[in-house]
Write an enzyme that holds these catalytic residues in place. Structure first.
Site, PDB file in Angstrom:
ATOM      1  N   TRP A 156      -3.637  20.800  19.470  1.00  0.00           N
ATOM      2  CA  TRP A 156      -5.056  20.931  19.097  1.00  0.00           C
ATOM      3  C   TRP A 156      -5.655  22.198  19.658  1.00  0.00           C
ATOM      4  CZ3 TRP A 156      -6.270  18.899  14.852  1.00  0.00           C
ATOM      5  CH2 TRP A 156      -5.674  17.705  14.449  1.00  0.00           C
ATOM      6  N   ASP A 199     -13.192  20.243  23.779  1.00  0.00           N
ATOM      7  CA  ASP A 199     -12.884  19.371  22.646  1.00  0.00           C
ATOM      8  C   ASP A 199     -12.473  18.028  23.243  1.00  0.00           C
ATOM      9  OD1 ASP A 199     -11.801  17.925  20.576  1.00  0.00           O
ATOM     10  OD2 ASP A 199     -10.327  19.437  19.975  1.00  0.00           O
ATOM     11  N   LYS A 249     -11.940   8.265  17.030  1.00  0.00           N
ATOM     12  CA  LYS A 249     -11.072   7.652  18.036  1.00  0.00           C
ATOM     13  C   LYS A 249     -11.841   6.544  18.773  1.00  0.00           C
ATOM     14  CE  LYS A 249      -7.776  10.736  17.305  1.00  0.00           C
ATOM     15  NZ  LYS A 249      -8.212  11.473  16.108  1.00  0.00           N
TER      16      LYS A 249
END
Ligand code: PMP
Length: 347
Positions: A89, A159, A183
């Site tokens: 990511w 993030d 999530k």
């Protein structure tokens, strides 16, 4: 999603609180939806103890849109930004930032296949950088910062897509926190940005309205139609977390869940977890069967027992158990029992 939340959404699906319509049918500017959005923001602020000089934005476009919005909004007069490269990511965040500025990779864990967080002492930060970006939980690699980096006066950007709301956060250590909701927060479609107010309004002229934090901050995230149903369900999740006792309470549960799984993994020679002990994620637990010819059978048998979505990301292989907030500890116990049994019959 917590089952309680899904049940509540089901019960309120056709007629929200006597409004005679579903939340999906409401005008986003009507008083009913405005109250839903205001309550969601107030609850999120309470859960995370967000100080008054931070704005909360409810956006769309996923965390992926933030990969480009962050540089567009934070560079100002500066020409570069520091990134910490810890996995898939952060790699994407770095690639996107590279379209807008010079990226200084101040530290990387590529040398050991992204299985750890580089220690702060090894970071080569540039004091002239516009910001420092971290991916505080690498969802695919299962690597989580268990500490908050001190980067001095330069704004820290994180993030937090895959662990926001799984533990308390000291918001004031950050300039910007962003997360896709899907999530621990709610359904896909909602993206949360928590931003210190002085960082808003720095985007250059010519920035698309939708890419400018100022547009959204000035219109209370209602510049265009927000993802109303996702905001509503996220609001139900925030209330569920408050009923549980807040982020301190869910953190304790998450620690217990992760401990159960990691202790088992460390106790056997049949499986292993590649991640450095100090940097293991409480949310995403990657593991391998040492004899990887057994992977397919493991996945088939676990599926038969109702244990699903255990296949590791295609880029790393093996297995990965994602044990987000809504996964009860019983679910982790069932997984460990299955793994033990699989080891007994194949070890
Ligand atoms: N960052 C992290 C850490 C993620 O886990 C994900 C999605 N799993 C993303 C970014 C991309 O998020 P989205 O799909 O919401 O754009």
């Amino acid at each position: 999603m917590p089952e309680e939340v899904l049940e509540q959404a089901r019960d309120e699906m056709l007629d929200w609180h006597g409004a005679g319509m579903s939340v999906m049918e409401m005008s986003h500017r009507g008083k009913e939806f405005m109250s839903i959005a205001a309550m969601a923001e107030a609850d999120l602020r309470e859960l995370l103890a967000i100080p008054a000089h931070y704005k909360v934005l409810f956006l769309q476009g996923g965390a992926t849109s933030q990969f480009s919005m962050v540089p567009q909004n934070l560079l100002g007069e500066k020409e570069s930004a520091d990134y910490i490269y810890t996995g898939q990511w952060s790699k994407k965040a770095i690639a996107e930032a590279g379209k807008f500025c010079r990226v200084n990779v101040a530290a990387s864990s590529e040398d050991r296949k992204f299985t750890y967080v580089p220690q702060r002492e090894s970071w080569r930060l540039d004091p002239a950088a516009a910001y420092v970006h971290v991916t505080s939980n690498e969802t695919i690699g299962g690597v989580e910062y268990q500490w908050t980096p001190d980067v001095g006066e330069v704004p820290l950007v994180a993030d937090m897509s895959s662990h926001l709301l799984s533990r308390p956060v000291d918001i004031e250590q950050y300039g910007v926190i962003y997360a896709g909701a899907q999530k621990n927060v709610g359904p896909a479609g909602l993206t949360i940005v928590i931003i210190r107010e002085d960082l808003i309004g720095r985007a250059p002229p010519g920035t698309a309205a939708m890419a400018d934090y100022k547009t959204h901050a000035d219109s209370d995230s209602m510049y265009n139609t927000p993802p109303t149903y996702a905001i509503y369900v996220a609001g139900l999740v925030f209330q569920w977390l408050k009923r549980l006792g807040g982020l301190g309470a869910i953190e304790k549960i998450n620690i217990a869940k992760a401990k159960l799984l990691y202790e088992y993994l460390d106790s056997t020679g049949f499986y292993d977890c590649p991640v450095a002990v100090a940097d293991r994620s409480r949310m995403n637990v990657p593991f391998r069967i040492k004899d990887d010819t057994l992977d397919a059978e493991f996945l088939a048998q676990s599926k038969q027992q109702g244990l699903v979505q255990l296949k590791g990301h295609r880029s790393v292989g093996g297995m990965r158990a994602s044990i987000y907030n809504a996964m009860p500890i019983e679910g982790v116990r069932t997984l460990v029992e299955f793994m033990r049994e699989f080891e007994r019959s194949h070890g």
